[in-house]
Design an enzyme around this catalytic site. Structure first.
Site, mmCIF file in Angstrom:
data_model
loop_
_atom_site.group_PDB
_atom_site.id
_atom_site.type_symbol
_atom_site.label_atom_id
_atom_site.label_comp_id
_atom_site.label_asym_id
_atom_site.label_seq_id
_atom_site.Cartn_x
_atom_site.Cartn_y
_atom_site.Cartn_z
ATOM 1 N N ASP A 70 0.830 -1.217 0.000
ATOM 2 C CA ASP A 70 0.000 0.000 0.000
ATOM 3 C C ASP A 70 0.863 1.264 0.000
ATOM 4 O O ASP A 70 0.625 2.201 0.756
ATOM 5 C CB ASP A 70 -0.922 0.043 1.224
ATOM 6 C CG ASP A 70 -1.750 -1.220 1.393
ATOM 7 O OD1 ASP A 70 -2.001 -1.898 0.379
ATOM 8 O OD2 ASP A 70 -2.148 -1.520 2.525
ATOM 9 N N GLU A 247 -10.770 -0.587 -4.347
ATOM 10 C CA GLU A 247 -10.167 0.152 -3.250
ATOM 11 C C GLU A 247 -8.973 0.960 -3.762
ATOM 12 O O GLU A 247 -8.729 1.024 -4.963
ATOM 13 C CB GLU A 247 -9.738 -0.798 -2.125
ATOM 14 C CG GLU A 247 -8.769 -1.881 -2.545
ATOM 15 C CD GLU A 247 -8.492 -2.880 -1.435
ATOM 16 O OE1 GLU A 247 -9.237 -2.900 -0.440
ATOM 17 O OE2 GLU A 247 -7.526 -3.647 -1.566
#
Length: 488
Positions: A70, A247
């Site tokens: 991430d 996402e």
């Protein structure tokens, strides 16, 4: 000249002609490994970098790109910084957002962490003990770091803020930016924040995940928090339900095209993760893909929305990469880059940072290099550089499994080697390659027409310099390629 001499002379001439016929095809065959005249990238290291290195699990100073998850990227001065989720293999991660830095986007060093434990406020709200999906921007002569803490699999989530005068800290926790929980009045899930600026310098937060989709809401530039603390904002991307993953949003503006570009990740982070993009003239949308599909799509067909620009892949016999998603975006002096995590094909829990150069199609769409960045630059390519054997990878929007490369051969007569003899290639401009692939009864008007950009690259699988290409066809399906440069 007597008869015997004439016979010997005739035999000699015949032998010379036969020899010439034997050697001429070889001598006239184009050099399929010709990369002369190009500025090629240097090796990223002295030797091949393994994807899995069990001996460094507890040696943070040797992590480099390992255990990046991430990631978000920012540049300050001569340094690029990447901030990422708590993550490692073989042991629980140490709480605190990981920090890495580099001067060239190639060689990375582990710096340390932001904080050493989740704040009491975030823990009391979510019960989470680790940080997820950070993002960092510069405002008001200091740095604002946004982070997520969440209950796994629930909408009980927390986006917080920390500030610092230095990208390496120390950081001061400024508390919550936005919170959600099961049963509240919101649709969004307070996770995966990205702060982006419109053309007027106004900051916005784009955020969200599976639950309810992706939203964008206006920020207060003085506080770094929401202009309206209760406003979840505008929905800009959505899929049908929890079975359709979405996402990790990011937005970047390109002044040359005058579009905002939204990127999101589809599907599951451990294997089928992939990056999609769409664009809009307005920061709040609507965001449309190449085929003018709106990214807000709650139908069964939402697998087909967004231009897929990165997906799981393998070149040749390499084990490849899976889980290629959750990207970050960077503009640096007119050059654009995309970073993302990728998991080793032989060990899906071993995650690395990948950095890829973005190039732009003639109609203003971003596409990315099929190989990790090694310092390459776009430059003029000659036809002689194209001729030879390549590996191609198609990235279909409807299939998010690992895509395996296939052979593609460019002949010197502008033909592409196949059974039909009807497929062609042509080089135009500095580095634009057009392919017409004959596929009767399947392709529009029997031909797939690809417009792709060619540029130097580093072959990470075979550890040598090469050429790569990237682009899309008339339906917005991406095609990657890499030349099989075997040297002379």
């Amino acid at each position: 000249m007597n008869k015997q001499k004439r016979i010997y002379l005739a035999i000699g001439i015949a032998m010379l002609l036969m020899f010439a016929l034997l050697i001429t095809p070889r001598n006239m065959k184009p050099n399929t490994n010709d990369l002369s005249g190009l500025s090629l990238p240097s090796p990223p290291s002295e030797r091949v970098i393994p994807k899995v290195m069990n001996d460094i699990i507890y040696k943070e100073e040797e992590w480099t790109t390992n255990f990046t998850h991430d990631g978000a990227i920012i540049k300050n001065g001569d340094w690029y910084y990447v901030y990422s989720t708590d993550y490692m293999v073989g042991a629980p991660p140490t709480p605190g957002i990981q920090i890495r830095k580099s001067k060239d986007l190639i060689h990375w060093e582990f710096v340390g962490r932001v904080f050493d434990q989740v704040s009491n406020e975030a823990w009391e709200w979510t019960g989470g003990t680790t940080y997820w999906a950070p993002n960092v921007v510069e405002m008001n002569d200091k740095f604002y770091l946004y982070y997520s803490v969440s209950s796994v699999g629930k909408r009980t989530s927390y986006i917080g803020l920390a500030t610092s005068d230095s990208l390496e800290g120390p950081w001061k926790d400024e508390g919550a930016v936005f919170k959600t929980q099961e049963g509240d009045e919101y649709t969004v899930n307070a996770i995966d924040p990205d702060i982006t600026f419109d053309t007027e310098g106004q900051p916005w937060m784009v955020y969200g995940s599976y639950f309810g989709g992706i939203f964008i809401t206006k920020m207060d530039p003085q506080t770094g928090k929401l202009e309206d603390p209760t406003a979840e904002g505008t929905l800009i991307a959505q899929r049908k339900n929890m079975s359709y993953g979405i996402e990790a949003p990011e937005i970047i503006y390109n002044p040359d095209t005058e579009y905002y570009y939204l990127t999101v990740s589809y599907e599951w982070l451990e294997d089928t993760y992939n990056v999609r993009t769409a664009r809009s003239k307005n920061i709040t949308g609507p965001y449309l893909d190449f085929n003018e599909n709106d990214m807000v799509d709650s139908s069964d067909d939402s697998f087909d929305t967004g231009n897929k620009i990165v997906g799981s892949y393998a070149f040749g016999k390499d084990s490849g990469w899976i889980g290629t998603g959750h990207n970050g975006l960077l503009e640096d002096d007119g050059n654009y880059y995309l970073i993302h995590q990728a998991r080793a094909g032989e060990e899906l829990f071993w995650s690395h940072l990948h950095v890829r150069k973005i190039v732009w199609t003639e109609d203003g769409w971003p596409v990315v290099s099929p190989e990790r960045y090694a310092g390459e630059k776009e430059q003029k390519i000659e036809e002689r550089h194209i001729i030879g054997d390549w590996e191609q990878i198609l990235l279909p929007r409807y299939d998010d499994t690992m895509q395996i490369s296939r052979k593609l051969t460019f002949l010197s007569n502008g033909k592409i080697e196949d059974e039909s003899g009807k497929s062609n290639w042509e080089l135009s401009g500095d580095n634009t390659l057009t392919l017409s692939i004959y596929d009767p009864g399947v392709a529009p008007e029997d031909y797939w027409d690809y417009t792709i950009k060619v540029l130097p690259g580093w072959d990470w699988e075979n550890w040598n310099e090469t050429l790569v290409f990237t682009g899309m066809n008339e339906e917005g399906t991406a095609l990657w390629g890499k030349k099989q440069n075997k040297g002379e």
